[in-house]
Write a protein that holds these residues in place. Structure first.
Motif, mmCIF file in Angstrom:
data_model
loop_
_atom_site.group_PDB
_atom_site.id
_atom_site.type_symbol
_atom_site.label_atom_id
_atom_site.label_comp_id
_atom_site.label_asym_id
_atom_site.label_seq_id
_atom_site.Cartn_x
_atom_site.Cartn_y
_atom_site.Cartn_z
ATOM 1 N N LEU A 32 0.832 -1.193 0.000
ATOM 2 C CA LEU A 32 0.000 0.000 0.000
ATOM 3 C C LEU A 32 0.870 1.248 0.000
ATOM 4 O O LEU A 32 1.963 1.259 0.565
ATOM 5 C CB LEU A 32 -0.927 0.013 1.218
ATOM 6 N N CYS A 35 1.068 7.201 1.537
ATOM 7 C CA CYS A 35 0.411 8.508 1.592
ATOM 8 C C CYS A 35 -1.045 8.404 2.006
ATOM 9 O O CYS A 35 -1.853 9.306 1.734
ATOM 10 C CB CYS A 35 0.508 9.195 0.232
ATOM 11 N N LEU A 36 -1.418 7.306 2.674
ATOM 12 C CA LEU A 36 -2.817 7.094 3.030
ATOM 13 C C LEU A 36 -3.232 7.842 4.283
ATOM 14 O O LEU A 36 -4.421 7.939 4.581
ATOM 15 C CB LEU A 36 -3.087 5.596 3.213
ATOM 16 N N THR A 137 -9.288 4.624 4.329
ATOM 17 C CA THR A 137 -8.830 3.430 3.628
ATOM 18 C C THR A 137 -8.947 2.250 4.575
ATOM 19 O O THR A 137 -8.372 2.256 5.663
ATOM 20 C CB THR A 137 -7.370 3.574 3.165
ATOM 21 N N ASP A 139 -7.956 -1.426 5.004
ATOM 22 C CA ASP A 139 -7.082 -2.506 4.555
ATOM 23 C C ASP A 139 -7.517 -3.766 5.309
ATOM 24 O O ASP A 139 -7.005 -4.074 6.391
ATOM 25 C CB ASP A 139 -5.627 -2.156 4.837
ATOM 26 N N TYR A 146 -6.825 3.591 7.752
ATOM 27 C CA TYR A 146 -6.125 4.848 7.514
ATOM 28 C C TYR A 146 -7.130 5.990 7.379
ATOM 29 O O TYR A 146 -8.241 5.802 6.881
ATOM 30 C CB TYR A 146 -5.295 4.775 6.224
ATOM 31 N N SER A 148 -7.204 10.237 6.132
ATOM 32 C CA SER A 148 -6.489 11.379 5.563
ATOM 33 C C SER A 148 -7.429 12.563 5.451
ATOM 34 O O SER A 148 -8.616 12.413 5.162
ATOM 35 C CB SER A 148 -5.930 11.019 4.182
ATOM 36 N N PHE A 153 -3.909 13.524 0.622
ATOM 37 C CA PHE A 153 -4.024 12.126 0.229
ATOM 38 C C PHE A 153 -3.182 11.836 -1.014
ATOM 39 O O PHE A 153 -2.646 12.746 -1.659
ATOM 40 C CB PHE A 153 -5.500 11.794 -0.033
ATOM 41 N N CYS A 154 -3.108 10.570 -1.353
ATOM 42 C CA CYS A 154 -2.316 10.102 -2.490
ATOM 43 C C CYS A 154 -2.813 10.693 -3.807
ATOM 44 O O CYS A 154 -4.011 10.910 -4.006
ATOM 45 C CB CYS A 154 -2.403 8.585 -2.596
ATOM 46 N N LEU A 159 -2.083 5.616 -6.423
ATOM 47 C CA LEU A 159 -3.067 4.575 -6.148
ATOM 48 C C LEU A 159 -3.127 3.565 -7.291
ATOM 49 O O LEU A 159 -3.197 2.356 -7.062
ATOM 50 C CB LEU A 159 -4.442 5.202 -5.925
ATOM 51 N N VAL A 325 -10.906 2.302 -0.515
ATOM 52 C CA VAL A 325 -10.750 3.724 -0.206
ATOM 53 C C VAL A 325 -12.062 4.423 -0.511
ATOM 54 O O VAL A 325 -12.626 4.251 -1.601
ATOM 55 C CB VAL A 325 -9.628 4.373 -1.049
ATOM 56 N N ASP A 327 -13.578 8.227 -0.666
ATOM 57 C CA ASP A 327 -13.138 9.622 -0.700
ATOM 58 C C ASP A 327 -14.335 10.542 -0.947
ATOM 59 O O ASP A 327 -14.856 10.612 -2.064
ATOM 60 C CB ASP A 327 -12.100 9.790 -1.819
#
Length: 349
Positions: A32, A35-36, A137, A139, A146, A148, A153-154, A159, A325, A327
Motif C-alpha cells: 500500500l 500517503c494514506l 482506507t 485494509d 487509515y 487522511s 491524500f495520495c 493509487l 478507499v 473519498d
C-alpha cells in the motif's frame, strides 16, 4: 479477546518527498502507498470492519458502516463493568468521543441491536455523519484503518500503481449533504451513502456500499429494488429463483415487515462495476440478488426499495478480501482487487 490499545501512526517522512516527485512509494508487505494518512488497527469480524473507540473513558468496538447515515451507540457492549452514560439532561449526548483523536461531545442515539455481532461486541456504529469528513482506507487483509484529510491524500497515479481502480460516487457521497442530488432516488431524500455505477447485461444502476451488511452466509449478496428487477426482466435476463433463501425483513415501522425474494443470475451474466469512460473494471457472476419489495406502510423508512429507478446495495463481502478507499472530496471509491493484495486472515479481534 485481546484488545488492541495502541494506535499506530504511519510516518511518511522522506517518502512524501519522493511521492511529490512522482515516484510511487509503498509501506509494508501489502504494497500500500505511504500517503494514506494516519493509521490505527482495524478489526474484521463477519466481514465487517471495526475500530476501537473511546466514549467517556470507556472502550468499545464500533463498526465502520458506509451504509448508515447516523452513528449510534450500544453502551452495554462496551468493555468493563462501567459503561458510558449520556451527559446529564440528555439522552443521546456523550462526552469525550475519541476516534483518531478527540471529537469532544457528540450525538449518539441508542442502537436497536443487542451488541453481539459475530465475534466482536458491537458497541456502536460509525456512519457517514462522521466518516464523510475524511478519506478512509480500509485494509481488510492487514487489519489497518487509515484516515487522511483533504489535500493530504495520495495522487491518482500512486493509487493506480498500487493496484487500485476508481469508481465514481458523484451525486451520492460528499463531505456535505448539500452537494448531493441522488438522481436515481426520484425525490428530495438523498442519503449520504457512497453509490457506484454497476451494469448487468444492458441494464445500468447504482449500488450503495454497505460495509455493515454481513452477507457471510450468502457471499456476494446484492439487495436490489423492484425497478432494477423489472428492468432486468425487460432486458431478457432470466433470473433463476431461489425461494429457499427468501426473507422477511423488519422495517422502521413496528409490526410491518418487508418481503425479500432471492434470485441468481443466469449463466453467462455478471454484475459489472463501471469505471471511468463507461468501462467495466470488475465482474462478478456468482451473485445473489435479493429483491426488496417495500410495503406502502414502510415507505417512510426510505432506502433503495422506495427509489423509482434501478438501484442496489452491496454486501460487505464484495470488498472485505482486499482494500477499499472511500473519498468524499473527489466523490470516488477506490478498490483493490484481491489478487493485488495479501491473503485475508479472517477474524482478528
Amino acid at each position: 479477546m485481546k484488545i488492541k490499545r495502541t494506535f499506530l501512526r504511519l510516518l511518511a517522512g522522506a517518502g512524501a518527498a519522493a511521492w511529490l516527485a512522482g515516484v510511487p512509494q509503498v509501506a509494508g508487505a501489502d504494497g500500500l502507498p505511504a500517503c494514506l494518512g494516519e493509521v490505527q488497527p482495524l478489526v474484521v469480524s463477519s466481514q465487517m470492519p471495526y475500530a476501537l473507540v473511546t466514549v467517556g473513558g470507556r472502550q468499545g468496538y464500533f463498526v465502520l458502516d458506509f451504509g448508515a447515515t447516523m452513528s449510534t451507540i450500544t453502551p452495554q457492549a462496551f468493555f468493563g463493568q462501567l459503561k458510558p452514560r449520556p451527559v446529564p439532561g440528555s439522552v443521546d449526548r456523550y462526552d469525550d468521543f475519541s476516534f483518531f483523536g478527540s471529537w469532544g461531545q457528540v450525538r449518539l442515539p441508542l442502537a436497536g441491536q443487542t451488541g453481539l455481532i459475530g465475534s466482536v461486541p458491537q458497541a456502536g456504529i460509525i456512519g457517514t455523519d462522521f466518516l464523510a469528513s475524511h478519506i478512509y482506507t480500509l485494509d481488510y487483509p492487514e487489519g489497518r484503518l487509515y484516515r487522511s484529510r483533504r489535500g493530504a491524500f495520495c495522487a491518482d497515479n500512486v493509487l493506480e500503481a498500487a493496484g487500485f481502480v476508481s469508481l465514481s460516487s458523484q451525486d451520492y457521497y460528499a463531505e456535505g449533504s448539500g452537494a448531493l442530488s441522488c438522481p436515481r432516488a426520484g425525490g428530495p431524500a438523498c442519503p449520504n451513502v457512497p453509490a457506484v455505477p454497476i451494469r448487468i447485461g444492458p441494464v445500468e444502476a447504482v449500488a450503495q456500499l454497505d460495509t455493515g451488511y454481513d452477507d457471510g452466509t450468502q457471499p456476494l449478496s446484492v439487495n436490489i429494488n423492484v425497478a432494477l428487477f423489472e428492468a432486468l426482466g425487460r432486458a431478457g435476463i432470466r433470473l433463476q429463483p431461489r425461494p429457499e433463501i427468501s426473507l422477511q425483513l423488519t422495517t422502521c415501522q413496528p409490526g410491518v415487515s418487508e418481503p425479500v425474494d432471492a434470485w441468481r443470475l443466469p449463466p453467462g451474466s455478471a454484475l459489472g462495476f463501471v469505471g471511468p469512460a463507461g468501462r467495466v473494471v470488475r465482474s462478478e457472476s456468482d451473485v445473489t440478488l435479493f429483491v426488496k419489495r417495500t410495503p406502502p406502510a414502510a415507505r417512510v423508512c426510505g432506502g433503495i426499495g422506495t427509489w423509482p429507478q434501478p438501484a442496489a446495495q452491496l454486501g460487505a463481502s464484495f470488498f472485505a478480501s482486499a482494500a477499499l478507499v472511500v473519498d468524499p472530496f473527489s466523490a470516488r471509491v477506490w478498490f483493490r482487487a484481491p489478487a493485488a493484495a495479501s491473503s485475508s486472515r479472517g477474524d482478528r479481534p
